[in-house]
Structures are given as C-alpha cells and as structure tokens.
Motif scaffolding. Sequence first.
Motif, PDB file in Angstrom:
ATOM      1  N   TRP A 111     -23.481 -29.125 -59.770  1.00  0.00           N
ATOM      2  CA  TRP A 111     -24.770 -29.261 -59.096  1.00  0.00           C
ATOM      3  C   TRP A 111     -24.627 -28.833 -57.642  1.00  0.00           C
ATOM      4  O   TRP A 111     -25.563 -28.352 -57.017  1.00  0.00           O
ATOM      5  N   LEU A 112     -23.430 -29.071 -57.111  1.00  0.00           N
ATOM      6  CA  LEU A 112     -23.107 -28.682 -55.740  1.00  0.00           C
ATOM      7  C   LEU A 112     -21.831 -27.853 -55.787  1.00  0.00           C
ATOM      8  O   LEU A 112     -21.029 -28.001 -56.708  1.00  0.00           O
ATOM      9  N   VAL A 113     -21.662 -26.979 -54.776  1.00  0.00           N
ATOM     10  CA  VAL A 113     -20.418 -26.223 -54.680  1.00  0.00           C
ATOM     11  C   VAL A 113     -19.759 -26.572 -53.353  1.00  0.00           C
ATOM     12  O   VAL A 113     -20.386 -26.483 -52.300  1.00  0.00           O
ATOM     13  N   ALA A 114     -18.502 -27.015 -53.413  1.00  0.00           N
ATOM     14  CA  ALA A 114     -17.730 -27.276 -52.203  1.00  0.00           C
ATOM     15  C   ALA A 114     -16.990 -25.999 -51.832  1.00  0.00           C
ATOM     16  O   ALA A 114     -16.436 -25.329 -52.689  1.00  0.00           O
ATOM     17  N   HIS A 115     -17.051 -25.656 -50.548  1.00  0.00           N
ATOM     18  CA  HIS A 115     -16.503 -24.357 -50.132  1.00  0.00           C
ATOM     19  C   HIS A 115     -15.104 -24.510 -49.552  1.00  0.00           C
ATOM     20  O   HIS A 115     -14.839 -25.485 -48.850  1.00  0.00           O
ATOM     21  N   PRO A 116     -14.241 -23.554 -49.804  1.00  0.00           N
ATOM     22  CA  PRO A 116     -12.927 -23.578 -49.172  1.00  0.00           C
ATOM     23  C   PRO A 116     -13.062 -23.185 -47.693  1.00  0.00           C
ATOM     24  O   PRO A 116     -14.050 -22.524 -47.352  1.00  0.00           O
ATOM     25  N   GLU A 160     -25.330 -27.089 -44.477  1.00  0.00           N
ATOM     26  CA  GLU A 160     -26.650 -27.726 -44.385  1.00  0.00           C
ATOM     27  C   GLU A 160     -27.454 -27.470 -45.659  1.00  0.00           C
ATOM     28  O   GLU A 160     -28.259 -28.291 -46.081  1.00  0.00           O
ATOM     29  N   GLN A 161     -27.231 -26.290 -46.258  1.00  0.00           N
ATOM     30  CA  GLN A 161     -27.938 -25.990 -47.503  1.00  0.00           C
ATOM     31  C   GLN A 161     -27.513 -26.961 -48.611  1.00  0.00           C
ATOM     32  O   GLN A 161     -28.345 -27.445 -49.381  1.00  0.00           O
ATOM     33  N   ASP A 162     -26.196 -27.262 -48.666  1.00  0.00           N
ATOM     34  CA  ASP A 162     -25.716 -28.214 -49.674  1.00  0.00           C
ATOM     35  C   ASP A 162     -26.349 -29.584 -49.460  1.00  0.00           C
ATOM     36  O   ASP A 162     -26.699 -30.278 -50.411  1.00  0.00           O
ATOM     37  N   ALA A 188     -29.314 -30.217 -48.066  1.00  0.00           N
ATOM     38  CA  ALA A 188     -30.712 -30.159 -48.507  1.00  0.00           C
ATOM     39  C   ALA A 188     -30.786 -30.192 -50.036  1.00  0.00           C
ATOM     40  O   ALA A 188     -31.678 -30.804 -50.620  1.00  0.00           O
ATOM     41  N   ARG A 189     -29.817 -29.534 -50.680  1.00  0.00           N
ATOM     42  CA  ARG A 189     -29.784 -29.530 -52.143  1.00  0.00           C
ATOM     43  C   ARG A 189     -29.489 -30.934 -52.674  1.00  0.00           C
ATOM     44  O   ARG A 189     -30.091 -31.379 -53.647  1.00  0.00           O
ATOM     45  N   ARG A 219     -30.312 -33.682 -51.193  1.00  0.00           N
ATOM     46  CA  ARG A 219     -31.550 -34.483 -51.025  1.00  0.00           C
ATOM     47  C   ARG A 219     -32.547 -34.164 -52.133  1.00  0.00           C
ATOM     48  O   ARG A 219     -33.249 -35.051 -52.613  1.00  0.00           O
ATOM     49  N   LEU A 220     -32.610 -32.900 -52.521  1.00  0.00           N
ATOM     50  CA  LEU A 220     -33.490 -32.525 -53.632  1.00  0.00           C
ATOM     51  C   LEU A 220     -33.049 -33.243 -54.911  1.00  0.00           C
ATOM     52  O   LEU A 220     -33.874 -33.793 -55.642  1.00  0.00           O
ATOM     53  N   ASP A 260     -34.166 -36.761 -54.784  1.00  0.00           N
ATOM     54  CA  ASP A 260     -35.598 -36.867 -55.088  1.00  0.00           C
ATOM     55  C   ASP A 260     -35.830 -36.821 -56.591  1.00  0.00           C
ATOM     56  O   ASP A 260     -36.611 -37.592 -57.145  1.00  0.00           O
TER      57      ASP A 260
END
Lengths: 303, 92
Positions: B25-30, B37-39, B41-42, B44-45, B48
């Motif tokens: 659902w989320l991608v953690a970046h190396p 910030e996009q992660d 906001a995602r 928070r979505l 919701d």
Amino acid sequence: MAADPYATLGVKKGATQVDIQKAYRRLAKKLHPDLNPGNKAAEDKFKELSAAYNLLNDPDKRARFDRGEIDASGTEQQPRQYYRDFADREGWSGYSSGAGFADFNDFAGNDDILSEIFGRAGRTARRGRGADVRYHLELNFLDAVNGGKQSIVLPDGATLEVNIPPGTRDGQILRLKEKGRRGAGDGPTGDALIEISVLPHPYFVRKGDDIHLDLPISLKEGVLGAKLKVPTVSGAVAVSVPKWSSTGRVLRIKGRGVPRADGGRGDQYVTLKLVLPKKPDPDLERFVSEWQPSDSPRQSMRV
Amino acid sequence: MHLQEFADRSHLDSTTIEAWVNAEWLVAHPPGQQFSEQDLARARLIQDLRGDLGVNDEGIALVLYLLDQLYGLRCLLRDIQEMRTTASERTN
C-alpha cells in the motif's frame, strides 16, 4: 462552518447514528478529493462534510449541539495536503500505474512521442519506478538540424551526454532511458526527458523538413544570370541563377534540407532578392537614365 | 523522513506502517526506509478509507489499485494534451 450539519449530511434531526454514517459514506465517495481528482470544488465541500460528520458522529458533541450549547463552528479541521496534490501533479509519481492502458500500445502507431508515452506506461505498471526528470536544452540551429553530441551539466555537477539525432525539432522531447531518479527497492530507474529549444538562425528558416533562405543577388546577376555559391545546412553548393531573374523567384535545391529519420532529406528553397549596391553608383545611374523600359511592372494594378 | 517521523505525523504505529509497506500500500524508499510527503498523504487517504469510509483491508487494496490506474491515466492524458499543445504551437 456556518451551515447546519444536518443539512450538510442531508439527514433529519432525529436520524440514527447508522443513518448519519450511511449519509456520510454516500457523500464522501463523491466528495473525497483523492477519489475525485478531477473535481476542484471537492476539497471545500469535503471539508464541510467532514466537519459535519465529526460533530454528529460523536453522540456527546451531537447532544450538546442539539441543546444549543455549542454551534457548528470550531469543528473545522486543520488544512491538509491530499494525496491527489502529489499523485495528480505533472509527471509520473511513484505509485501511478499504467495497467489501465497497457493494452493500448497498438493505438500509438508510428507516432514516436505517443509510443514513448505508452512504452513508459508499460514499465510503470511495476511499483516503485523512479521518477522521470525533466531538463531543458537550447541548441544552435545547425546543431539541431545536423545532430551530434551535446552535454548537460546536472544540478549535482555530473554531466549527461545527449545524442542529438539529425533533424531534431524545436519543442521535441528526447528521452534518455534510465537517466532519471532511482527506483524504490528494486524498482527500475526513471528516465531523463530533455525538452529541446532550437535557437533561430540568421538566414536559414526551417519549415517541416525543408529549409528556406532569402538570397540577395546583384542587378547584374539577376539580369545576366550567374553561377553562385549558396549556403546550405550541410555546406555551400554552387547554384545557377537563370538570366532575367527578379526578386521573388524561388530556386529549389533538392536534398539539401533537413535529414529525415528514413535517411532522406528535405529540400532547400532559395528566394532571390535583387539588391542594389549599398553606395550610389554614378555609372549605374547614368546607364539607367538612358534606358527606357517598355512596360510598367505595375500594369496589373491599373495605376 | 524516517519511520519514526512518519509514524508521528501519520498517527500510525510502526507495526501498522510495516504491514502497509508489506502489503504494497506504501513504498519505503532507499536508503534506509525513507518516506515522502506523498507517502504521508497516501497514508492519510488509507486512514480515511479504513476509518470513516468503512472500507475493509481487501477493499483498500482494490481501491488503491484502481486509484493508481486512475492517476496513471490522468498523467497520460496530460502528457497527450501537452504534446498536442506543443504540436499545434509549432504549426502556428
């Protein structure tokens, strides 16, 4: 929030908690900004909806509101950045997926930019692909027409070698595969997109694959004809100007225009311009004053 | 931002975040599990969807999958629109 929270949710005063939740969910689907990226007004309406729901979904707050102890204001939430603010910006974000149109490759046909877009889309179907990075490169007219190597200095000091294909157009976007940002995890690296601006040339003008040029000639060359050297984008060539050539006569030099991807070339069009000597020439004036033209060049205008 | 800051700002605990990363659902970046910030906001979505909107976990995966396609299509449309504008400016 000035509006009545019951009205915002579209429920009656006596609605049950379940009714309120149902009403909220029905409206939230249409108003949540992230679920409705094309609806600019959604954000404000969703804010109002959330505030109304926060008030009425809490039985304690709802009872106090019903008794008139609190009003509908003060329940507004902090401004927040929605997911669509990131995912719907220009350029492809890490999560965007091309799975929704991966089968449209055929539609792209021979259009190179379209097929580039679709080609990229196929690759974004995997999660965590690095973002594309955009650069801007200004080219001299002849460098764009003839192609060659150019280098861009990146913000981090590194240089990027760009191969300019012959015939590159103003506004064209060149794609360097895997020269963008690194992907997440083992995701693929993004591409570098280089937008080309071509600077104007002092005398060559490009129209499609053809080059147009205004060529000044002397009175003598126009009247008697001449063999002249004419500049082209690939060096000067000898051209015969027929005798009795006026301003506006167009000569075509075949295959001396812009190189095409198929190996061919456009043509060069040379428009002649009769030009008098810069300084007044008494000999010429004397000679012309003795000459009686047989017809008027403005005959067709009836003046 | 690192996991701790991400957890603080999203009001999620680190176990939940790891579960969401594992579920893609989320991608953690190396390097070292960074979030943007996009992660946030995602996240928070997703909150919701799970909370007020009452979507269950299977539904979340489906909604995100379709949303990623929707945003991908919007990017594609914008690219095509931009391309057509550039093309028509060139002919004018």
